[in-house]
Design a protein around this motif. Structure first.
Motif, short mmCIF file in Angstrom:
data_model
loop_
_atom_site.label_atom_id
_atom_site.label_comp_id
_atom_site.label_asym_id
_atom_site.label_seq_id
_atom_site.Cartn_x
_atom_site.Cartn_y
_atom_site.Cartn_z
N PHE A 117 -9.21 0.61 4.90
CA PHE A 117 -8.81 1.95 5.30
C PHE A 117 -9.92 2.93 4.94
CE2 PHE A 117 -4.89 -0.32 4.79
CZ PHE A 117 -4.00 0.23 5.71
N GLN A 123 4.06 2.16 2.97
CA GLN A 123 3.78 3.48 2.40
C GLN A 123 2.66 3.49 1.37
OE1 GLN A 123 5.69 6.31 3.55
NE2 GLN A 123 6.02 4.69 5.06
N TRP A 124 2.28 2.30 0.86
CA TRP A 124 1.32 2.22 -0.24
C TRP A 124 0.28 1.14 0.00
CZ3 TRP A 124 1.24 5.73 -4.08
CH2 TRP A 124 2.38 6.54 -4.22
N ILE A 175 -0.37 5.86 1.55
CA ILE A 175 -0.91 5.87 2.91
C ILE A 175 -0.56 7.21 3.58
CG2 ILE A 175 -0.83 4.77 5.18
CD1 ILE A 175 -0.59 2.08 3.65
N PRO A 176 0.71 7.63 3.54
CA PRO A 176 0.99 9.00 3.97
C PRO A 176 1.27 9.88 2.74
CG PRO A 176 3.00 7.73 4.14
CD PRO A 176 1.92 6.82 3.58
N THR A 210 3.65 14.45 5.78
CA THR A 210 3.52 14.02 7.18
C THR A 210 2.09 13.62 7.54
OG1 THR A 210 3.17 16.30 7.89
CG2 THR A 210 5.45 15.48 7.92
N ALA A 211 1.15 13.77 6.61
CA ALA A 211 -0.26 13.45 6.87
C ALA A 211 -0.57 12.01 6.45
CB ALA A 211 -1.16 14.41 6.12
N HIS A 212 -1.20 11.27 7.34
CA HIS A 212 -1.69 9.94 6.98
C HIS A 212 -3.08 10.11 6.37
CE1 HIS A 212 1.62 8.24 9.25
NE2 HIS A 212 1.35 7.11 8.62
N VAL A 213 -3.19 9.88 5.06
CA VAL A 213 -4.43 10.12 4.32
C VAL A 213 -5.30 8.87 4.22
CG1 VAL A 213 -3.56 12.11 3.06
CG2 VAL A 213 -3.20 9.81 2.14
N GLN A 265 -6.66 5.94 6.88
CA GLN A 265 -6.77 5.58 8.28
C GLN A 265 -7.24 4.14 8.38
OE1 GLN A 265 -10.12 7.28 10.57
NE2 GLN A 265 -8.50 8.18 11.81
N ARG A 266 -6.44 3.32 9.02
CA ARG A 266 -6.75 1.89 9.14
C ARG A 266 -8.04 1.66 9.90
NH1 ARG A 266 -3.91 -3.06 10.29
NH2 ARG A 266 -5.53 -4.61 10.12
#
Length: 120
Positions: free
Chosen positions: A46, A88-89, A100-101, A104-107, A109-110
């Motif tokens: 990520f 989530q982690w 991971i989020p 509401t923000a995905h911090v 990125q895969r």
């Protein structure tokens, strides 16, 4: 050990066996696998994408947002780990976690590399 013929414990990929003959240690290693990866788990990559003005994302000691450490994964950094907690982690080396989020923000990125590391 007289009452027990063998006592076996596994810590990461180190298997310890206490037998009547003494302590036996078996280590399983691979260049792509750390002690924090269990058999069959995929290590995914990520990129840290924390929103401005944050310089990055703090590591957590557990899957609890309030359980912060002093360590920081800086924006743009590539982190590797195993996804847990219902997606989530990210569990990374040294038993630490990154969310991971956040809200509401995905911090995180895969990053799709075309080949994922799995240890069977």
């Amino acid at each position: 050990v007289s009452a027990v013929s063998a006592l076996v414990a596994t810590v990461g990929f180190v298997a310890l066996a206490l037998t009547r003959q003494g302590l036996q240690v078996e280590v399983e290693s691979s260049p792509d696998v750390g002690l924090w990866q269990a058999k069959g788990e995929s290590i995914l990559q990520f990129r840290v994408v924390a929103p401005s003005p944050y310089p990055g994302l703090q590591y957590r000691k557990s899957m609890n947002m309030e359980d912060r450490t002093d360590r920081l994964a800086r924006n743009g950094a590539i982190v590797r780990g195993v996804v847990e907690g219902g997606g989530q982690w990210l569990r990374v080396e040294q038993g630490l976690f990154l969310p991971i989020p956040v809200g509401t923000a995905h911090v995180l990125q895969r990053i799709f590399s075309g080949r994922e590391s799995t240890h069977d």
